[in-house]
Design a protein around this motif. Structure first.
Motif, short mmCIF file in Angstrom:
data_model
loop_
_atom_site.label_atom_id
_atom_site.label_comp_id
_atom_site.label_asym_id
_atom_site.label_seq_id
_atom_site.Cartn_x
_atom_site.Cartn_y
_atom_site.Cartn_z
N ALA A 238 -8.24 5.89 -61.79
CA ALA A 238 -7.09 6.29 -61.00
C ALA A 238 -7.49 7.16 -59.82
O ALA A 238 -6.84 7.13 -58.76
CB ALA A 238 -6.08 7.03 -61.88
N GLY A 239 -8.56 7.94 -59.97
CA GLY A 239 -9.00 8.79 -58.87
C GLY A 239 -9.36 7.96 -57.65
O GLY A 239 -8.95 8.26 -56.52
N LYS A 240 -10.10 6.88 -57.86
CA LYS A 240 -10.46 5.97 -56.76
C LYS A 240 -9.20 5.37 -56.13
O LYS A 240 -9.08 5.30 -54.90
CB LYS A 240 -11.36 4.87 -57.29
CG LYS A 240 -11.68 3.77 -56.28
CD LYS A 240 -12.50 2.66 -56.93
CE LYS A 240 -12.73 1.52 -55.94
NZ LYS A 240 -13.52 0.42 -56.55
N PHE A 241 -8.26 4.95 -56.97
CA PHE A 241 -7.02 4.33 -56.47
C PHE A 241 -6.24 5.31 -55.60
O PHE A 241 -5.82 4.97 -54.48
CB PHE A 241 -6.18 3.86 -57.66
CG PHE A 241 -4.80 3.42 -57.28
CD1 PHE A 241 -4.59 2.23 -56.60
CD2 PHE A 241 -3.69 4.19 -57.61
CE1 PHE A 241 -3.31 1.82 -56.25
CE2 PHE A 241 -2.41 3.79 -57.26
CZ PHE A 241 -2.22 2.60 -56.58
N PHE A 242 -6.02 6.53 -56.09
CA PHE A 242 -5.20 7.50 -55.37
C PHE A 242 -5.87 7.91 -54.05
O PHE A 242 -5.20 8.06 -53.02
CB PHE A 242 -4.93 8.73 -56.22
CG PHE A 242 -3.97 8.48 -57.35
CD1 PHE A 242 -2.82 7.74 -57.16
CD2 PHE A 242 -4.22 8.97 -58.62
CE1 PHE A 242 -1.93 7.51 -58.19
CE2 PHE A 242 -3.34 8.75 -59.66
CZ PHE A 242 -2.19 8.01 -59.45
N ILE A 243 -7.18 8.12 -54.07
CA ILE A 243 -7.87 8.57 -52.86
C ILE A 243 -7.91 7.45 -51.82
O ILE A 243 -7.65 7.68 -50.63
CB ILE A 243 -9.28 9.07 -53.21
CG1 ILE A 243 -9.17 10.40 -53.99
CG2 ILE A 243 -10.12 9.27 -51.96
CD1 ILE A 243 -10.47 10.92 -54.52
N ASN A 244 -8.21 6.23 -52.23
CA ASN A 244 -8.20 5.12 -51.27
C ASN A 244 -6.81 4.87 -50.73
O ASN A 244 -6.63 4.54 -49.55
CB ASN A 244 -8.75 3.86 -51.94
CG ASN A 244 -10.27 3.87 -52.03
OD1 ASN A 244 -10.95 4.36 -51.14
ND2 ASN A 244 -10.81 3.33 -53.10
N GLU A 371 -11.92 1.55 -40.06
CA GLU A 371 -12.82 2.17 -41.03
C GLU A 371 -12.13 2.49 -42.35
O GLU A 371 -12.78 2.95 -43.29
CB GLU A 371 -13.41 3.46 -40.45
CG GLU A 371 -14.30 3.25 -39.23
CD GLU A 371 -14.92 4.55 -38.75
OE1 GLU A 371 -14.88 5.53 -39.52
OE2 GLU A 371 -15.43 4.59 -37.63
N LEU A 372 -10.83 2.30 -42.43
CA LEU A 372 -10.08 2.73 -43.60
C LEU A 372 -9.80 1.58 -44.56
O LEU A 372 -9.76 0.41 -44.15
CB LEU A 372 -8.74 3.34 -43.15
CG LEU A 372 -8.86 4.62 -42.32
CD1 LEU A 372 -7.49 5.01 -41.76
CD2 LEU A 372 -9.43 5.74 -43.16
N PRO A 373 -9.60 1.89 -45.84
CA PRO A 373 -9.21 0.84 -46.79
C PRO A 373 -7.87 0.24 -46.39
O PRO A 373 -7.04 0.91 -45.78
CB PRO A 373 -9.12 1.58 -48.13
CG PRO A 373 -9.79 2.89 -47.91
CD PRO A 373 -9.69 3.21 -46.47
N ARG A 374 -7.64 -1.00 -46.77
CA ARG A 374 -6.35 -1.64 -46.53
C ARG A 374 -5.37 -1.26 -47.63
O ARG A 374 -5.74 -1.20 -48.81
CB ARG A 374 -6.50 -3.16 -46.49
CG ARG A 374 -7.36 -3.68 -45.34
CD ARG A 374 -7.39 -5.21 -45.37
NE ARG A 374 -8.30 -5.74 -44.38
CZ ARG A 374 -7.96 -5.97 -43.11
NH1 ARG A 374 -6.73 -5.70 -42.71
NH2 ARG A 374 -8.84 -6.46 -42.27
N VAL A 375 -4.12 -1.02 -47.24
CA VAL A 375 -3.10 -0.62 -48.21
C VAL A 375 -2.93 -1.69 -49.28
O VAL A 375 -2.94 -1.40 -50.49
CB VAL A 375 -1.75 -0.34 -47.52
CG1 VAL A 375 -0.66 -0.04 -48.56
CG2 VAL A 375 -1.87 0.82 -46.54
N MET A 376 -2.78 -2.94 -48.86
CA MET A 376 -2.51 -4.01 -49.82
C MET A 376 -3.70 -4.25 -50.74
O MET A 376 -3.53 -4.53 -51.94
CB MET A 376 -2.14 -5.30 -49.09
CG MET A 376 -0.80 -5.25 -48.38
SD MET A 376 0.54 -4.63 -49.44
CE MET A 376 0.56 -5.87 -50.74
N ASP A 377 -4.92 -4.12 -50.21
CA ASP A 377 -6.10 -4.29 -51.06
C ASP A 377 -6.17 -3.19 -52.12
O ASP A 377 -6.53 -3.44 -53.28
CB ASP A 377 -7.37 -4.26 -50.21
CG ASP A 377 -7.51 -5.49 -49.33
OD1 ASP A 377 -6.81 -6.49 -49.60
OD2 ASP A 377 -8.31 -5.45 -48.37
#
Length: 691
Positions: A238-244, A371-377
């Motif tokens: 969950a930490g990876k999910f919330f931060i991304n 440079e940022l993660p995609r929201v949907m991904d």
């Protein structure tokens, strides 16, 4: 941007930042007040794992009334003592007794403390049913029980010293022995009913008001389940999910790295309730990115410290203190979580506005979208966390099953994780690590909560609380503002040396009754005390959140602490807002409508407070353009914003309309003057004024 990130090429060729799991297999949710802890190995580690598994199973058995599947009903007091027997002895193995004590082996004296504590807890547990039947807590207990009680008393104080440090021990110990000399004339307003050593010992270890009182009851009834849920959440990624998700949503904004820090720390805090673990988790990701974006190291650490401190305040999973509040007020944890919604929202709104004004004044840009993660991904990878959190909230708020909710949510989380996640799927080794991490957290909390329980028992034994409340009212002249100021200062001072929970317990006993006698709302009073105790985490000289963040940022610890106070200066005002009008903690008539209206006013006022503090007012510009009038304008913005944000009516001599109009009367001329002056000059980011 961070050692914990990886770069993946996007379709347009830009390198996209995707953060790894900040917890990984070595998740550690512990929030110790001391930094030297011992990692158990071999048989001792497995003994901790087994004791933790037994603790969780005992909690499930008690909360779901399973009666051990054999029809045996366990008394609550027996259940509490079993938890103490399983967890408290490990305090002496995990937390070394001295700074020079070895960390690679367990000394003989720690083993002796382990055995003695376990034996005393078992003896008391085996006699607590008889004690309830015969009223031994008021006298008549056998000598063996008294002897075990004295041993437990001593071991509790030593456990308190090891987990909370000398400051906590020296704050609690005098009060635990205070009933032995409570009739002494030199005590003044603290004089109460005196007890003998045998009477005090029996009351401390056998009654439901001391060792087995509110703190341990909160731990046994609800804290265990929520700690289990928080650890499971983080160890499933969950930490990876919330931060991304935070980087995907906020990264492009002005000063985006800092806003990501606030958003990510808020999301993580809503699930962990732990300040230090939040700093060590989110901070390793966000602080390096903030530094690369142009924030100086100490300021980046300060932002992370402030953002993580809100973890204990943000529902649905708040810190352990929230569960103690529920026990004190005899309400459900859900009621406390609901009351915390607006204070938590105002906390993070204030931080967000502070950072925005700072970034605008210093010309700090956001992170390029490529440079940022995609929201949907990001959502595609962690969609099941939304279902789990939704289940937790529904069970808390709709079904009012706070003792069951975290276990159901944990079960759903683990099933979905095993079915849909290849990267974080659990193995047997993961289960062992999960139990070990929980065990270390349980041990620390039992060491602190059980020791602080004796504090409550001492005041209950002497009956001094009601007379002390009257004395405080007399000192304050029945002036609620003076008493609130006294309470805030005392909370801050106590919080410098105590954990948030211990600080809250002190003031809930000593000060809260006086504030309640003035007619202030009980929930608002207890949230006020809690909030101020929490702020000690960012207030030097003992700013544990700031110091932890400074270690990651590579900045001086004390400088980061003072920066934290400056960054978080707006949040020192917020507690006064909701204690003046309980609608801000969703109490009183029409609380939701009134609460939202007052929240909007508070947020509007906060916009100007932050503008004045940071020197950049949105819709006006950089206040350096005002020349010699910069500081007078900034002071007026802070004053006007504070007046607008302050609720009227109640104990305030002015109505809401009068307060708001007074604030606007200060703000409107100030804003017009600032606009006139700023437009006459152009201020470039390096501070040079050009006509």
């Amino acid at each position: 941007m961070s050692s914990a990130s990886v770069s993946t090429p996007s379709q347009d060729g830009a390198k996209r930042i995707v953060f790894d799991d900040p917890h990984g297999a070595a998740a550690n949710m512990q929030e110790a007040e001391v930094t030297r802890v011992r990692s158990l190995r071999g048989a001792w580690r497995w003994l901790l794992v087994l004791a933790t598994a037994a603790t969780i199973l005992l909690c499930i058995n008690q909360q779901f009334s399973l009666r051990f599947f054999v029809g045996y009903t366990q008394l609550n007091t027996e259940y509490f003592y079993l938890l103490i027997a399983l967890m408290l002895p490990f305090t002496f193995l995990i937390f070394p007794g001295t700074p020079r004590a070895p960390l690679d082996r367990i000394p003989w004296y720690d083993l002796l403390c382990f055995v003695v504590t376990f034996a005393a807890a078992l003896l008391l547990m085996s006699n607590v049913r008889k004690a309830a039947e015969a009223g031994w807590e008021f006298g008549g207990a056998p000598n063996s029980v008294i002897a075990a009680g004295l041993v437990m008393w001593v071991m509790l104080m030593e456990a308190l010293r090891r987990t909370g440090g000398w400051s906590l021990l020296l704050s609690v110990l005098p009060f635990t022995v205070y009933p032995l000399f409570a009739e002494s004339s030199w005590l003044g307003p603290f004089r109460g009913t005196q007890s003998t050593l045998e009477q005090a010992t029996a009351y401390h270890v056998l009654s439901g008001e001391s060792l087995l009182g509110i703190p341990i009851q909160a731990f046994a009834d609800t804290v265990i389940g929520f700690l289990v849920f928080g650890t499971a959440l983080m160890m499933t990624g969950a930490g990876k999910f919330f931060i991304n998700l935070a980087f995907a949503l906020c990264g492009t904004f002005r000063g985006g790295a800092a806003k990501v820090c606030i958003f990510a720390s808020g999301l993580l805090g809503m699930m962990s309730g732990s300040i230090i673990s939040n700093v060590l988790t989110a901070g390793t990701m966000t602080i390096p990115v903030m530094k690369k974006s142009g924030f100086r190291a100490s300021y980046a650490g300060a932002i992370e410290a402030c953002a993580s401190t809100g973890a204990v305040l943000a529902p649905p999973v708040m810190g352990a203190t929230a569960f103690v509040i529920a026990q004190f007020l005899n309400v459900s944890y859900a009621d406390v979580a609901i009351a915390a919604i607006i204070p938590a929202a105002l906390y993070y709104i204030g931080l967000f506005m502070q950072v925005d004004s700072y970034a605008a004044r210093h010309g700090l840009k956001g992170i390029p979208r490529a440079e940022l993660p995609r929201v949907m991904d990001t959502i595609k990878d962690g969609w099941y966390y939304v279902f789990v959190i939704a289940l937790l909230i529904v069970m808390l708020l709709y079904f009012k099953r706070e003792s069951h909710a975290p276990f159901y949510a944990t079960a759903l989380l683990l099933v979905l994780n095993q079915l849909f996640s290849k990267d974080t799927r659990w193995t047997v080794a993961t289960i062992g690590k999960f139990l070990e991490v929980n065990g270390r957290t349980f041990v620390e909390l039992v060491g602190i909560l059980a020791g602080c329980g004796l504090l409550i028992g001492a005041f209950s034994m002497t009956g001094v609380v009601s007379s002390l409340a009257n004395d405080l009212l007399h000192i304050a002249g029945d002036n609620p503002f003076l008493l609130l100021g006294m309470c805030a200062l005392t909370s801050l001072i106590l919080g410098l040396g105590l954990t948030t929970t211990a600080c809250y317990i002190f003031l809930a006993i000593l000060v809260a009754p006086a504030l309640e006698k003035l007619g202030l709302n009980k929930m608002a009073v207890h949230m006020f005390i809690f909030y101020w105790g929490m702020l000690s985490s960012i207030t030097p000289p003992v700013a544990i959140a700031s110091f932890a963040a400074a270690g990651i940022a590579g900045s001086p610890a004390m400088k980061t602490g003072w920066e934290s106070m400056w960054v978080g200066s707006i949040i020192y005002f917020i507690p006064f807002f909701f204690v003046l009008n309980p609608a801000l903690v969703l109490q009183g008539p029409s609380p939701y409508l009134a609460g939202l209206g007052l929240m909007a006013l508070a947020a509007f006022g906060t916009l100007f407070i932050c503008g004045g503090i940071q020197g950049y007012q949105p819709f006006v510009g950089d206040l350096r353009g005002a020349g010699a009038l910069e500081w007078p304008i900034r002071v007026l913005l802070v004053i006007g914003g504070f007046v607008v944000a302050t609720p009227g009516g109640g104990i305030m001599p002015l109505s809401q309309m009068q307060v708001t109009l007074l604030g606007l009367a200060i703000l409107i001329p100030t804003i017009l003057l600032a606009l006139l002056l700023v437009r006459r000059q152009t201020v470039v980011p390096d501070g040079l004024r050009v006509p």
